[in-house]
Design a protein around this motif. Structure first.
Motif, mmCIF file in Angstrom:
data_model
loop_
_atom_site.group_PDB
_atom_site.id
_atom_site.type_symbol
_atom_site.label_atom_id
_atom_site.label_comp_id
_atom_site.label_asym_id
_atom_site.label_seq_id
_atom_site.Cartn_x
_atom_site.Cartn_y
_atom_site.Cartn_z
ATOM 1 N N THR A 34 28.628 -20.451 36.520
ATOM 2 C CA THR A 34 28.870 -20.534 35.087
ATOM 3 C C THR A 34 27.637 -20.200 34.257
ATOM 4 O OG1 THR A 34 28.479 -22.930 35.306
ATOM 5 C CG2 THR A 34 30.764 -22.183 35.195
ATOM 6 N N SER A 35 27.906 -19.694 33.052
ATOM 7 C CA SER A 35 26.883 -19.573 32.027
ATOM 8 C C SER A 35 26.651 -20.963 31.440
ATOM 9 C CB SER A 35 27.355 -18.611 30.934
ATOM 10 O OG SER A 35 28.490 -19.166 30.258
ATOM 11 N N THR A 36 25.778 -21.065 30.470
ATOM 12 C CA THR A 36 25.554 -22.370 29.847
ATOM 13 C C THR A 36 26.832 -22.904 29.205
ATOM 14 O OG1 THR A 36 24.240 -23.583 28.200
ATOM 15 C CG2 THR A 36 24.744 -21.288 27.712
ATOM 16 N N PHE A 37 27.688 -21.991 28.715
ATOM 17 C CA PHE A 37 28.936 -22.419 28.074
ATOM 18 C C PHE A 37 29.896 -23.030 29.096
ATOM 19 C CE2 PHE A 37 27.210 -18.885 25.596
ATOM 20 C CZ PHE A 37 27.089 -19.479 24.361
ATOM 21 N N GLY A 38 30.020 -22.388 30.248
ATOM 22 C CA GLY A 38 30.884 -22.929 31.288
ATOM 23 C C GLY A 38 30.366 -24.229 31.856
ATOM 24 N N ALA A 39 29.045 -24.316 32.006
ATOM 25 C CA ALA A 39 28.453 -25.541 32.544
ATOM 26 C C ALA A 39 28.686 -26.713 31.598
ATOM 27 C CB ALA A 39 26.961 -25.337 32.784
ATOM 28 N N ARG A 40 28.515 -26.465 30.323
ATOM 29 C CA ARG A 40 28.747 -27.533 29.346
ATOM 30 C C ARG A 40 30.216 -27.952 29.332
ATOM 31 N NH1 ARG A 40 24.520 -28.437 25.757
ATOM 32 N NH2 ARG A 40 22.853 -26.881 25.797
ATOM 33 N N LEU A 41 31.113 -26.991 29.454
ATOM 34 C CA LEU A 41 32.544 -27.321 29.477
ATOM 35 C C LEU A 41 32.867 -28.183 30.685
ATOM 36 C CD1 LEU A 41 35.538 -25.087 28.641
ATOM 37 C CD2 LEU A 41 35.463 -26.161 30.897
ATOM 38 N N ASN A 42 32.350 -27.841 31.860
ATOM 39 C CA ASN A 42 32.630 -28.634 33.056
ATOM 40 C C ASN A 42 32.004 -30.020 32.974
ATOM 41 O OD1 ASN A 42 34.212 -26.772 34.553
ATOM 42 N ND2 ASN A 42 32.376 -25.642 35.143
ATOM 43 N N ALA A 43 30.809 -30.120 32.398
ATOM 44 C CA ALA A 43 30.181 -31.431 32.235
ATOM 45 C C ALA A 43 31.020 -32.318 31.316
ATOM 46 C CB ALA A 43 28.765 -31.269 31.671
ATOM 47 N N GLU A 44 31.545 -31.714 30.257
ATOM 48 C CA GLU A 44 32.417 -32.457 29.350
ATOM 49 C C GLU A 44 33.682 -32.919 30.065
ATOM 50 O OE1 GLU A 44 33.538 -31.303 24.960
ATOM 51 O OE2 GLU A 44 35.011 -30.402 26.336
ATOM 52 N N SER A 45 34.275 -32.035 30.863
ATOM 53 C CA SER A 45 35.494 -32.386 31.605
ATOM 54 C C SER A 45 35.225 -33.514 32.593
ATOM 55 C CB SER A 45 36.026 -31.160 32.350
ATOM 56 O OG SER A 45 36.457 -30.162 31.455
ATOM 57 N N ALA A 46 34.079 -33.452 33.272
ATOM 58 C CA ALA A 46 33.722 -34.498 34.229
ATOM 59 C C ALA A 46 33.598 -35.845 33.532
ATOM 60 C CB ALA A 46 32.421 -34.143 34.940
ATOM 61 N N ALA A 47 32.947 -35.848 32.368
ATOM 62 C CA ALA A 47 32.782 -37.092 31.617
ATOM 63 C C ALA A 47 34.134 -37.624 31.141
ATOM 64 C CB ALA A 47 31.850 -36.860 30.428
ATOM 65 N N GLU A 48 34.990 -36.729 30.676
ATOM 66 C CA GLU A 48 36.327 -37.140 30.242
ATOM 67 C C GLU A 48 37.109 -37.724 31.416
ATOM 68 O OE1 GLU A 48 36.850 -33.722 26.757
ATOM 69 O OE2 GLU A 48 37.886 -33.542 28.681
ATOM 70 N N GLY A 49 36.963 -37.093 32.581
ATOM 71 C CA GLY A 49 37.663 -37.598 33.752
ATOM 72 C C GLY A 49 37.224 -38.989 34.133
#
Length: 226
Positions: free
Chosen positions: A197-212
């Motif tokens: 991932t780019s920084t955008f994808g990494a941030r999206l996955n980090a957000e998803s992990a936190a939401e999970g």
């Protein structure tokens, strides 16, 4: 995909979501450490890097295990990092061609059980997460991001159920977000290939992990139906 590159600081244009995970926790209460390393498989991380991580665990630590993108390829030569498919108890003894070293290789589920048991033996709390989505659409379902719910995601969930371990379907959470984007924007979340991932994808996955983690166990989170 938790940590891309050796330094993990985006110097190669690729970012792992573990770099941004600390943004979603109160630093006054929780310290977040990213012990991942790009290029490792479930097997090679367990044999090469996990012993040091395991010894450093303290009672009460929470450990997120999300790994499997590199679990294919040769089993006994070259990078020799593949695992056996599924969650069975079977194993195979291989001899690495370049070194002559013998190694017992387990199923993906077999390694997951070992991670969980090791964490609990140190007084920690394991959490299994499915893999981050790849930059790929389902060939038979236009605009639907390909899931791992019949392979690694399913296997992680099955082991989590078997061992009463929390499970977060990171793959499903992030894929649903990607499906709300145009194809151009979806592609922009990756860098150079279909995995990293780019920084955008990494941030999206980090957000998803936190939401999970926030909403709890995802054993009942069902993929969207056609």
């Amino acid at each position: 995909t938790m940590r891309n590159g050796t330094l993990g600081n985006g110097n190669n244009g690729q970012w792992g979501w573990g770099y941004f995970a600390n943004n979603y926790f109160d630093p006054r209460q929780i310290t977040v450490e990213n012990q991942a390393l790009g290029g490792m498989s479930t097997r090679t991380f367990y044999t090469d890097l996990w012993p040091a991580v395991r010894e450093a665990l303290q009672p009460g630590d929470w450990v997120i295990v999300s790994i499997g993108h590199n679990d294919g390829g040769p089993i006994d030569e070259g990078r020799a990092r593949s695992v056996l498919s599924g969650t069975g108890q079977d194993s195979v003894v291989v001899t690495i061609k370049e070194t002559g070293v013998k190694e017992t290789v387990y199923t993906y589920g077999g390694y997951m059980r070992r991670y969980i048991s090791d964490i609990r033996a140190r007084g920690g709390h394991p959490v299994l997460m499915s893999l981050t989505p790849r930059n790929a659409y389902d060939k038979e379902w236009p605009r639907h991001v390909t899931r791992v719910n019949q392979t690694f995601g399913l296997w992680a969930q099955q082991v989590a159920e078997e061992m009463d371990c929390p499970f977060v379907d990171l793959n499903e959470l992030s894929a649903r977000k990607y499906e709300q984007m145009s194809e151009w924007k979806f592609n922009y979340h990756f860098y150079l290939d279909h995995i990293h991932t780019s920084t955008f994808g990494a941030r999206l996955n980090a957000e998803s992990a936190a939401e999970g983690l926030l909403i709890g166990d995802h054993r009942e989170l069902k993929p969207l139906q056609r």
